[in-house]
Structure formats: structure tokens, C-alpha cells
Design an enzyme around this catalytic site. Structure first.
Site, PDB file in Angstrom:
ATOM      1  N   LYS A  66       3.334  -2.809  11.643  1.00 29.55           N
ATOM      2  CA  LYS A  66       4.135  -1.782  11.373  1.00 29.55           C
ATOM      3  C   LYS A  66       3.199  -0.773  10.783  1.00 29.55           C
ATOM      4  O   LYS A  66       2.882  -0.481   9.672  1.00 29.55           O
ATOM      5  CB  LYS A  66       5.170  -1.829  10.152  1.00 29.55           C
ATOM      6  N   LYS A 123       6.289  -7.153   1.231  1.00 29.26           N
ATOM      7  CA  LYS A 123       5.105  -8.375   1.206  1.00 29.26           C
ATOM      8  C   LYS A 123       4.241  -7.774   0.241  1.00 29.26           C
ATOM      9  O   LYS A 123       3.461  -6.678   0.725  1.00 29.26           O
ATOM     10  CB  LYS A 123       4.476  -8.543   2.476  1.00 29.26           C
ATOM     11  N   ASP A 143      -0.946  12.931  13.352  1.00 30.09           N
ATOM     12  CA  ASP A 143      -2.123  13.723  13.545  1.00 30.09           C
ATOM     13  C   ASP A 143      -3.343  12.964  13.332  1.00 30.09           C
ATOM     14  O   ASP A 143      -3.640  11.897  13.671  1.00 30.09           O
ATOM     15  CB  ASP A 143      -1.856  15.081  12.627  1.00 30.09           C
ATOM     16  N   ASP A 202      -4.529  -8.183 -11.039  1.00 29.66           N
ATOM     17  CA  ASP A 202      -5.115  -7.511 -12.543  1.00 29.66           C
ATOM     18  C   ASP A 202      -4.784  -6.088 -12.266  1.00 29.66           C
ATOM     19  O   ASP A 202      -5.559  -5.649 -13.208  1.00 29.66           O
ATOM     20  CB  ASP A 202      -6.585  -7.928 -12.563  1.00 29.66           C
ATOM     21  N   HIS A 245       3.450  -7.695  15.833  1.00 30.09           N
ATOM     22  CA  HIS A 245       4.215  -7.475  14.322  1.00 30.09           C
ATOM     23  C   HIS A 245       3.904  -6.631  13.445  1.00 30.09           C
ATOM     24  O   HIS A 245       4.317  -6.367  12.268  1.00 30.09           O
ATOM     25  CB  HIS A 245       4.174  -9.029  13.800  1.00 30.09           C
ATOM     26  N   HIS A 305      12.179  -7.729   2.298  1.00 33.05           N
ATOM     27  CA  HIS A 305      11.495  -7.936   3.336  1.00 33.05           C
ATOM     28  C   HIS A 305      10.050  -7.447   3.040  1.00 33.05           C
ATOM     29  O   HIS A 305       9.310  -7.286   3.904  1.00 33.05           O
ATOM     30  CB  HIS A 305      11.970  -6.732   4.667  1.00 33.05           C
TER      31      HIS A 305
END
Length: 495
Positions: free
Chosen positions: A415, A224, A420, A229, A413, A222
Site C-alpha cells: 500500500k 501493523k 509528485d 524502545d 499486497h 488492520h
């Protein structure tokens, strides 16, 4: 008529026998007791509905796969880890007064990667900013480009990515392209063939290296990741498809967040890709370490639907990969540790609120000790069962003092975790069992008050476009709707 009834009775009996056999298999092989119970009960009670899903979602030769993957990862981390891991100590200079020395120690041991200073990170808010930055990095690539996505579609955005990568390959830039075989199940052969014809190293990620196992929907990659470079790396929630640009109703506008990382942490992000690439190909990609000056920051680009860049380039970052082959349940334990470390607030945004018992207990305890616990979830659904289970978890959270918000403009969508006023984590992991135990994920934890303030500002904008829910929503819901929520939650360990 009696002959037909006899056949029907035989089929029903056969289904129940197979259901009992499958239930026994689930009890023996499912990783958690909650998952085993969920499968066993459903297979015995409703074999006609659950036998086929169990074939795709439940059955696996997990033990052998996990052992093989774990051995490879440990070997790579011993022999092929980035040089920066040797030259910079895991906790050297980490502002432990901001995060806590115990948390720093536990997370470096949990993820197997060091906390590295000398980084700069910027948020990329929504799809336009994310892919503009990614395409800019690819266009300016001089040596190599690595690309890894869970979902790649052959649509307008996927076509732009393909053309950009082919153009760089023709210039002599090495390009590596890894996609998940199930997440990108509808990616046509012509798309992959075009990349390979241009000299791009292109491979699917599959649980079984020998063939693409279409019957195994668990243990998906899952992550991405894009890196160029060794100087710029991109991690977050976006996949490659026009829906991530907000161009696909009814979920649009799509709300998501990526980050761009520069500095020594880029080597850690690339090493996560190396582990996946080596599993898929049994070969190491040919690229060198990041340049020493790769932490140089970009020009600031403020804006709600854009990129924000901090001028400081001494941020401490920990790259935290997780997956089903880990010795520990890395993703779940990360959330538990982050929640337990919070003293003032813990804000989490996730498209799916289906936590395991450990994470849910940590959230409730944080609220009970006076921490400002907020969770931002979508108001629109993309998966019916998961959405129904999320609603019940949301209502149960309210009783412990957890504040739940639903994002209104479109599908949420992203995450993101804010701890704090000092730490923030952004990546690919959802607050659900699939991310905790069944998928390969990546999160990047940053320790920097300025960046945490930037993330706070971003989330406050999201809260301003959200609606806080209360207990009356559940109390006023129709009895049938409440029952469906409870039924959906029974399946939460396997969602």
C-alpha cells in the site's frame, strides 16, 4: 407433495419477510447511502443468499461503539499525548513549497497529529527484509517492545516471533502484544497462553471489549505496528505468516513493502498503538518517550529484495491513523486530498481497487488535468468478488486516462502512494471501502525528495514487472464475465 410445497412456500415467504426487515435495518444503520442501497436491494431480492452475510457484515451497534471509542481517543490525545507534540509545532519547517501549505494544514487537522521533522525512514522491500529488520530490533531491545498485527499465524514465522518475544521477556524487557480477534481467528490458544506464561501482556482487539464478538466482521484493526524502545518503529503491509515471506503458492512470490522509522515520528506511531491498547485493556502501557538521538540512521543496505536507507535524518513525517470512530472519514479524505494535491503524478499501489465515488472522481479529475495517474494492482486474486469488482473499476479508469498495471510475478499486497517528486505515503490502507470506513488503518506520509526518489525507483521496478492493461481486455471479455463484474461492483460499498 402438497404438504412439502406448503412448507417450502412458508420458508420462502419467511425469508422474504426477514429480508425486508433486514433491508429496513440496513437503510437506517448503514453508514453510506451506497452501502445501504447495496444491502437493501440484495436482502429484498436474494434473502436466502444475503441474510446470513448481513448478520456477520452488516449488523452492528456502531453508533454506541463509535461514540465510546471517539471519546476515549480525544481524552487520550488531550491528557496523554507525546511530549514531542508540544515541543515541535505541527508545520514547523515543513517544506510547503514541495507539498503545499494547504495540504499540510488539512492533513494535520484530519489526522489529529503533527508533521514532525528530524526523522529518517527506510523502505523494507518484501518479507525477508522486513522481518530481518524487525527481529534485529527486537533482539536489541533494552526496555520495551510493542507488537500489533491484524493477522498472526502459528506457523514457522509466527513461531519465530513468539520465541523472540519470549526471549526478551525473560531478559526483563516489557513486551506488549495486540492482535485482531477476527484477522487472527485461527490463532490457537496455546500460542497466546505461551506468551502470557512468559509475562507478555497479550490481548485481542475486539469491537466489544467485554467479549470477542465473532458475529461482527466489520470494524477490524488492520494496523501493523512494531516499535522498540521508542527508537525504531515499523509500519506497512506485512502480517505474520509464511505467505508474507512468499512461501505459500499460488500467490507467491508475495510483493509487499514496510518502512522503518526513526525519530520523533516514532512517538506518534506508538501513540496509535496506545489508543488501541487502551480500548482493548482500559490500561495505558508503561513505556517512556523515544530517546532524543533516535533519528540516527542505519547503515545503507541497497537491493531489490532488501532495505534501503537514506543518510539524511531531517525528513518530515506525518503519522495518519484512521478508523470507523473518526469524526471525519479520515482514510478516504486522505486519498482525496493527496490526489487533488498532485500536480505532476500520483502513483498508487493497492491489492484492491474498489474506491468510493469521491476517490474515484478525484483520480479521474487528476488524469483529466494532465497528472500522470498510475495504479498498480495484482494479476492474481485472493478474493473472487473483490477481484471482479476491481477489474471493472480498472476498465472504467482507462476511459479517463488513468493507467492501470497488473503485477505479474506474484500477489501484490503493498500500500504505497507517491505524490509528485516530494512526498510518499506507506502503510496499511487499501483503496477500498473497508479501509476507508470499516477498518482501523495507519499511513505514514513523508516529505523528502530523496525518499520520494527511492520510492519512485522501487515502483519503477514494479512497473517493469507488470503489464499495462487496455480497453480491449474488457471489450473482448465474455458477456457472462462482464455481467459478473457489474454484479460484483454492486457490492463494492460493502466489500
Amino acid at each position: 407433495m402438497s404438504f412439502d410445497l406448503l412448507h417450502v412456500g412458508t420458508l420462502v415467504a419467511l425469508a422474504h419477510i426477514l429480508g425486508i426487515v433486514a433491508a429496513a435495518h440496513a437503510i437506517l444503520h448503514t453508514r453510506t447511502s451506497q452501502g445501504a442501497i447495496a444491502w437493501a436491494v440484495s436482502l429484498v431480492a436474494m434473502p436466502y443468499l444475503t441474510l446470513v452475510p448481513y448478520l456477520f457484515l452488516g449488523r452492528s451497534k456502531f453508533a454506541g461503539y463509535a461514540d465510546a471509542r471517539r471519546v476515549e481517543n480525544e481524552l487520550l490525545r488531550t491528557r496523554a499525548h507525546p511530549q514531542v507534540w508540544d515541543t515541535q509545532a505541527s508545520s514547523a519547517g515543513v517544506p510547503t513549497q514541495q507539498l503545499g501549505s494547504r495540504l499540510v494544514h488539512s492533513l494535520t487537522r484530519l489526522g489529529g497529529m503533527p508533521f514532525l521533522p528530524g526523522n529518517s525512514v527506510r523502505t523494507l522491500v518484501n518479507g525477508t527484509a522486513t522481518f530481518e529488520a524487525i527481529f534485529d530490533a527486537i533482539e536489541n531491545a533494552r526496555r520495551y517492545v510493542i507488537v500489533q498485527f491484524f493477522i498472526v499465524r502459528d506457523d514457522a514465522l509466527g513461531g519465530m516471533l513468539k520465541d523472540a518475544l519470549i526471549a526478551k521477556a525473560k531478559q526483563g524487557v516489557r513486551v506488549y502484544f495486540l492482535y485482531d480477534s477476527i484477522g487472527s481467528f485461527d490463532l490457537p490458544h496455546r500460542y497466546v497462553a505461551a506468551l502470557r506464561a512468559a509475562g507478555i501482556e497479550t490481548h485481542p482487539f475486539a469491537t466489544n471489549r467485554r467479549f470477542v464478538n465473532r458475529l461482527q466482521l466489520n470494524f477490524r484493526n488492520h494496523r501493523k505496528i512494531v516499535s522498540v524502545d521508542g527508537e525504531r518503529a515499523f509500519v506497512g503491509g506485512h502480517n505474520v505468516g509464511v505467505e508474507y515471506l512468499g512461501a505459500k503458492p499460488p500467490l507467491s512470490p508475495w510483493r509487499d513493502t514496510h518502512i522503518e522509522v526513526r525519530g520523533p515520528a516514532v512517538a506518534s506511531i506508538q501513540f496509535v498503538f496506545i489508543e488501541d491498547w487502551y480500548w482493548a485493556t482500559q490500561q495505558l502501557p508503561e513505556f517512556d518517550a523515544p530517546a532524543a538521538d533516535s533519528a540516527e540512521p542505519c547503515v545503507e543496505q541497497p537491493g531489490r529484495d532488501g532495505a534501503n536507507e537514506r543518510a539524511a535524518n531531517n525528513m518530515h513525517c506525518l503519522v495518519l491513523p484512521s478508523g470507523p470512530a473518526d469524526r471525519q472519514e479520515t482514510c478516504s479524505l486522505f486519498f482525496v486530498e493527496a490526489i487533488n494535491a498532485a500536480r505532476e503524478r500520483i502513483w498508487i499501489t493497492t491489492p484492491y481497487l474498489v474506491p468510493d465515488e469521491a476517490v474515484f472522481a478525484a483520480l479521474r479529475l487528476a488524469a483529466l488535468r494532465g497528472v500522470d495517474v498510475r495504479i498498480l494492482i495484482p494479476s492474481r486474486r485472493d478474493h473472487r468478488v473483490v477481484f471482479a469488482a476491481s477489474k471493472l473499476y480498472a476498465y472504467d479508469s482507462l476511459r479517463a486516462g488513468i493507467r492501470i498495471f497488473r503485477y505479474q510475478p506474484g500477489f501484490l499486497h503493498q500500500k504505497v502512494v507517491l505524490i509528485d517528486s516530494s512526498a510518499a505515503a506507506i502503510g496499511s490502507a487499501n483503496l477500498d471501502n473497508r479501509s476507508f470506513r470499516l477498518n482501523f488503518e495507519i499511513m505514514v506520509l513523508t516529505v523528502d525528495r530523496g525518499f520520494a526518489l527511492e520510492v519512485e525507483t522501487m515502483l519503477l521496478d514494479d512497473f517493469a514487472e507488470s503489464r499495462e492493461i487496455d480497453r480491449d481486455e474488457y471489450r473482448n471479455a465474455h458477456a457472462l464475465r462482464r455481467m459478473l463484474m457489474h454484479v460484483a461492483r454492486l457490492f463494492s460499498p460493502i466489500l
